[in-house]
Scaffold this motif. Structure first.
Motif, PDB file in Angstrom:
ATOM      1  N   MET A 344     -12.860 -13.648  65.114  1.00 24.39           N
ATOM      2  CA  MET A 344     -11.522 -13.546  64.498  1.00 24.39           C
ATOM      3  C   MET A 344     -10.480 -14.119  65.447  1.00 24.39           C
ATOM      4  O   MET A 344      -9.633 -14.925  65.064  1.00 24.39           O
ATOM      5  CB  MET A 344     -11.213 -12.080  64.180  1.00 24.39           C
ATOM      6  CG  MET A 344      -9.808 -11.789  63.681  1.00 24.39           C
ATOM      7  SD  MET A 344      -8.565 -11.696  65.012  1.00 24.39           S
ATOM      8  CE  MET A 344      -9.096 -10.243  65.906  1.00 24.39           C
ATOM      9  N   ALA A 345     -10.585 -13.732  66.738  1.00 23.59           N
ATOM     10  CA  ALA A 345      -9.607 -14.204  67.729  1.00 23.59           C
ATOM     11  C   ALA A 345      -9.709 -15.717  67.915  1.00 23.59           C
ATOM     12  O   ALA A 345      -8.693 -16.418  67.979  1.00 23.59           O
ATOM     13  CB  ALA A 345      -9.830 -13.492  69.062  1.00 23.59           C
ATOM     14  N   ILE A 346     -10.931 -16.223  67.959  1.00 20.62           N
ATOM     15  CA  ILE A 346     -11.119 -17.677  68.095  1.00 20.62           C
ATOM     16  C   ILE A 346     -10.478 -18.386  66.903  1.00 20.62           C
ATOM     17  O   ILE A 346      -9.770 -19.380  67.054  1.00 20.62           O
ATOM     18  CB  ILE A 346     -12.614 -18.028  68.198  1.00 20.62           C
ATOM     19  CG1 ILE A 346     -13.210 -17.517  69.526  1.00 20.62           C
ATOM     20  CG2 ILE A 346     -12.840 -19.536  68.060  1.00 20.62           C
ATOM     21  CD1 ILE A 346     -14.730 -17.622  69.616  1.00 20.62           C
ATOM     22  N   SER A 347     -10.680 -17.829  65.713  1.00 21.79           N
ATOM     23  CA  SER A 347     -10.127 -18.473  64.495  1.00 21.79           C
ATOM     24  C   SER A 347      -8.595 -18.438  64.523  1.00 21.79           C
ATOM     25  O   SER A 347      -7.939 -19.216  63.850  1.00 21.79           O
ATOM     26  CB  SER A 347     -10.640 -17.757  63.247  1.00 21.79           C
ATOM     27  OG  SER A 347     -10.105 -16.444  63.205  1.00 21.79           O
ATOM     28  N   LYS A 348      -8.027 -17.539  65.361  1.00 20.98           N
ATOM     29  CA  LYS A 348      -6.556 -17.480  65.477  1.00 20.98           C
ATOM     30  C   LYS A 348      -6.074 -18.203  66.739  1.00 20.98           C
ATOM     31  O   LYS A 348      -4.973 -17.964  67.232  1.00 20.98           O
ATOM     32  CB  LYS A 348      -6.091 -16.022  65.467  1.00 20.98           C
ATOM     33  CG  LYS A 348      -6.329 -15.375  64.102  1.00 20.98           C
ATOM     34  CD  LYS A 348      -5.713 -14.021  63.956  1.00 20.98           C
ATOM     35  CE  LYS A 348      -5.907 -13.505  62.515  1.00 20.98           C
ATOM     36  NZ  LYS A 348      -5.384 -12.149  62.305  1.00 20.98           N
TER      37      LYS A 348
END
Ligand code: GCO
Length: 405
Positions: A344-348
């Motif tokens: 999720m963090a990578i996608s953000k």
């Protein structure tokens, strides 16, 4: 199905004293012989069995492995550096490279040579220069094989347990000493960071990536009261980000190493300095599953921390994340839920370099001894036989494909 970046680092972490065995020249070993303390003894005998252990890591699809060099082996007596013990760690990192596994080398992971305690240990600023001298001896030898360095593992945990709570050697309970230690460790990191880059530059090697491994915790207010929210925010700022801010200001972090395990549910009995620093909810509110040490399992906390780290504009590596449990299904659940939050963090837009599970194998959990089992690999402490757990095989699928199904 979640796909992770192409060159993502996948693997596990260990530390010398917890896995190698017979680390008899360090402060922990002396402390362990005292009444009531748990001895590390032969640990996992990884000092002898490292090649078999790395064969298992390779079989499990790992392309990275974090280990620590033991200062107490390298410099058993003050000022006398052991080329033979250094050669062991050269052999170790070469063994990893031969298996296509990237070594991530920690220079200080809680233990110290016994002689260091003789003049107050890290509470004495001379420890900084002695550490730098040891670090340079090691870095020069390992530089051709190592691209990632962690100078100090969890400075905040070390200084609090050893100099404030007094539950680890040298069992000091002094706020002043703890603050001095925290500062000396920060200076040691800054000087070591600069020495490492200078060494690689002189050796005409590609620039390495150097960091600390910072223990970070999710501080969650138990109620919406002003005091709970204030205390949770203050602890987040000071405990999680205080040292990161200091070291990024000094421009001495090429990445941020994050050791994440758990949540702290913050609930103040009353306004007070000690309450603001320590109080947690004792009423069992917002119950969560726990590991066998009673730590709350809270994967969302890792996602939140990663999103807060984005502002620093430097890559992040999960240098430790793991669960001690007797139920291996819980281990896979823990890993997959934390990986979902990392994705999720990578996608953000958070640049995460990799994920290292704590730990490759069951090992010596400090003052808790050998009872807590964190390993992807089970260790029989009588026969030292290794047995790969089902969770390790499920994690291996992700390591090999970069895909979490
Ligand atoms: C730490 C250390 C490890 C521990 C692990 C489980 O973060 O405290 O790096 O040595 O064993 O975290 O507590």
């Amino acid at each position: 199905m979640l796909t992770f970046p192409k060159n993502f680092l996948w693997g596990a972490a260990t530390s010398a004293h917890q896995v190698e065995g017979n680390n008899s020249c360090c402060d922990w070993w002396r402390w362990e012989q005292c009444e009531g303390h748990k001895p590390s003894g032969a640990a996992c005998r990884h000092y002898e069995f490292y090649e078999q252990d790395f064969d298992l890591a390779k079989e499990l699809g790992h392309n990275a492995h974090r280990l620590s060099v033991e200062w107490a082996r390298i410099e058993q007596e003050k000022g006398k550096f052991s080329q033979c013990d250094l050669q062991h760690y050269i052999d170790v990192v070469i063994a990893l490279k031969e298996r296509g596994i990237e070594p991530i080398v920690t220079l200080h992971h809680f233990t110290n040579p016994a002689w260091l305690s003789g003049f107050g240990g890290w509470a004495n600023k001379r420890a900084v220069e002695y550490f730098l001298r040891y670090a340079e001896f090691v870095v020069r030898a390992l530089a051709p094989h190592v691209r990632y360095w962690v100078t100090v593992n969890e400075p905040t945990i070390y200084m609090s347990h050893a100099f404030l709570f007094g539950v680890w050697p040298p069992e000091k309970k002094s706020f002043f000493k703890a603050k001095t230690v925290e500062n000396n460790l920060a200076v040691a990191h800054i000087k070591t960071y600069r020495m490492i880059h200078k060494t690689y530059d002189k050796m005409k090697l590609p620039a390495p990536r150097v960091s600390i491994a910072q223990n970070m915790m999710a501080f969650v207010p138990c109620t919406s009261s002003r005091k709970d929210k204030f205390a949770a925010s203050l602890r987040d700022r000071l405990y999680n980000f205080g040292l990161i801010d200091k070291l990024t200001r000094a421009k001495t972090l090429d990445f941020i190493g994050v050791n994440y395990y758990s949540r702290q549910l913050v609930h103040l009995k009353k306004w007070g300095v000690g309450n603001i620093i320590w109080d947690t909810c004792q009423a069992g509110h917002q119950p969560l599953p726990k590991n066998s040490l009673g730590w709350d399992i809270y994967p969302a906390g890792l996602g939140d921390i990663l999103l807060k780290l984005k502002k620093y504009g430097i890559p992040v590596m999960i240098t430790e994340n793991g669960i001690c449990t007797t139920e291996d299904e819980e281990r896979w659940e823990y890993i997959s839920e934390h990986l979902k939050n990392i994705h999720m963090a990578i996608s953000k837009g958070v640049p995460v370099l990799g994920y290292l599970y704590w730990s490759l194998m069951d090992n010596f959990e400090w003052d808790k001894g050998f009872v807590p089992r964190f390993g992807l690999i089970d260790v029989d402490y009588k026969t030292f036989k290794r047995a790969v757990r089902e969770s390790a095989r499920k994690f291996a699928d992700v390591c090999r494909t970069g895909i979490l199904k």
